[in-house]
Design a protein around this motif. Sequence first.
Motif, short mmCIF file in Angstrom:
data_model
loop_
_atom_site.label_atom_id
_atom_site.label_comp_id
_atom_site.label_asym_id
_atom_site.label_seq_id
_atom_site.Cartn_x
_atom_site.Cartn_y
_atom_site.Cartn_z
N ASP A 184 -4.62 15.82 -2.22
CA ASP A 184 -5.41 15.01 -2.76
C ASP A 184 -4.94 14.34 -4.04
O ASP A 184 -4.98 13.16 -4.37
N LYS A 185 -4.19 14.89 -4.79
CA LYS A 185 -3.20 14.21 -5.95
C LYS A 185 -2.34 12.88 -5.59
O LYS A 185 -2.37 11.98 -6.27
N PHE A 186 -1.86 13.00 -4.34
CA PHE A 186 -1.21 11.78 -3.84
C PHE A 186 -2.18 10.72 -3.33
O PHE A 186 -1.84 9.58 -3.52
N LYS A 187 -3.14 11.12 -3.13
CA LYS A 187 -4.21 10.13 -2.49
C LYS A 187 -4.70 9.51 -3.73
O LYS A 187 -5.06 8.19 -3.83
N LYS A 188 -4.99 10.25 -4.77
CA LYS A 188 -5.58 9.71 -6.16
C LYS A 188 -4.29 8.82 -6.68
O LYS A 188 -4.67 7.75 -7.06
N MET A 189 -2.92 9.08 -6.64
CA MET A 189 -1.91 8.06 -7.01
C MET A 189 -1.92 7.03 -6.33
O MET A 189 -1.91 5.86 -6.96
N SER A 190 -2.31 6.91 -5.04
CA SER A 190 -2.54 5.63 -4.21
C SER A 190 -3.55 4.82 -4.92
O SER A 190 -3.34 3.62 -4.94
N ASP A 191 -4.79 5.57 -5.06
CA ASP A 191 -5.63 4.70 -5.67
C ASP A 191 -5.47 4.06 -6.96
O ASP A 191 -5.71 3.21 -7.49
N LEU A 192 -4.88 4.88 -7.78
CA LEU A 192 -4.48 4.34 -9.14
C LEU A 192 -3.38 3.03 -9.04
O LEU A 192 -3.67 2.18 -9.83
N ILE A 201 1.09 16.78 12.00
CA ILE A 201 0.95 17.99 12.74
C ILE A 201 1.39 19.08 11.88
O ILE A 201 0.48 20.29 11.47
N ILE A 202 2.44 18.98 11.14
CA ILE A 202 2.99 20.18 10.36
C ILE A 202 3.25 19.63 8.91
O ILE A 202 2.74 20.44 8.05
N ASN A 203 3.61 18.53 8.60
CA ASN A 203 4.11 18.09 7.28
C ASN A 203 3.02 16.86 6.77
O ASN A 203 2.55 16.34 7.72
N TYR A 204 2.92 16.62 5.57
CA TYR A 204 2.58 15.54 5.01
C TYR A 204 3.39 14.34 4.85
O TYR A 204 4.79 14.69 4.88
N ILE A 205 3.21 13.12 5.32
CA ILE A 205 4.24 12.17 5.11
C ILE A 205 3.52 11.03 4.30
O ILE A 205 2.30 10.48 4.31
N PHE A 225 0.80 -1.20 0.01
CA PHE A 225 -0.15 0.04 0.02
C PHE A 225 0.83 1.12 0.27
O PHE A 225 2.09 1.35 0.52
N LEU A 226 0.29 2.29 -0.57
CA LEU A 226 0.97 3.62 -0.67
C LEU A 226 -0.17 4.62 0.14
O LEU A 226 -1.25 4.56 -0.10
N LYS A 227 0.44 5.16 1.19
CA LYS A 227 -0.70 6.11 1.81
C LYS A 227 -0.01 7.40 2.05
O LYS A 227 1.23 7.52 2.50
N VAL A 228 -0.81 8.65 2.23
CA VAL A 228 -0.50 9.81 2.53
C VAL A 228 -1.04 10.36 3.76
O VAL A 228 -2.35 10.32 3.76
N GLU A 229 -0.41 10.59 4.72
CA GLU A 229 -0.94 11.14 5.98
C GLU A 229 -0.31 12.66 6.29
O GLU A 229 0.62 13.25 6.09
N LYS A 230 -1.75 13.36 6.84
CA LYS A 230 -1.24 14.77 6.99
C LYS A 230 -1.12 14.65 8.72
O LYS A 230 -1.49 14.29 9.59
N TYR A 272 9.20 5.73 4.88
CA TYR A 272 8.67 6.94 5.20
C TYR A 272 9.08 8.06 4.49
O TYR A 272 10.30 8.13 4.58
N TYR A 273 8.57 8.97 3.75
CA TYR A 273 9.01 9.98 3.28
C TYR A 273 8.25 11.39 3.39
O TYR A 273 6.89 11.28 3.69
N ARG A 274 8.97 12.19 3.62
CA ARG A 274 8.55 13.51 4.31
C ARG A 274 8.22 14.33 3.20
O ARG A 274 9.23 14.65 2.37
N LEU A 275 7.15 14.96 3.02
CA LEU A 275 6.83 15.57 1.64
C LEU A 275 6.49 16.93 1.96
O LEU A 275 6.70 17.82 0.93
N GLY A 276 6.78 17.44 3.13
CA GLY A 276 6.57 18.83 3.51
C GLY A 276 5.11 19.64 3.77
O GLY A 276 3.98 18.61 3.56
N ASN A 277 5.09 20.72 3.49
CA ASN A 277 3.94 21.38 3.57
C ASN A 277 3.24 21.31 2.03
O ASN A 277 3.91 21.70 1.23
N LEU A 278 2.10 21.04 2.04
CA LEU A 278 1.32 20.83 0.65
C LEU A 278 0.13 21.62 0.72
O LEU A 278 -0.67 21.63 1.65
#
Length: 95
Positions: free
Chosen positions: A77-85, A46-50, A39-44, A65-71
């Motif tokens: 939502d684009k990363f979540k759609k990528m996970s669905d893809l 406290i400060i950053n997306y992971i 699975f691939l999951k993006v979580e928000k 685990y990859y820190r994506l920073g502030n988005l």
Amino acid sequence: MLKTFSLEVSEHILSIKYRHPLVPNHHPVLEVPLRKVIFLKVEKGIINYIMIISINTKRGMRSFYYRLGNLPEHQGDKFKKMSDLISYVKAEPEL
């Protein structure tokens, strides 16, 4: 601490790259066949997306685990759609 993050999904490979904007070359941090991605999951946080990627290895499941920073919200939502893809591509039967 300035880095750009790149997620590339081809027909069979998932590739993640970090690079500094002033350095011309960028090497993949992770390249794995899509069939091994659990699975691939993006979580928000406290400060950053992971982004959390779990793959199936010979020794069991391993998570990265990859820190994506502030988005902006639409980028998350684009990363979540990528996970669905990725889930959809994995579910398709091979011809």
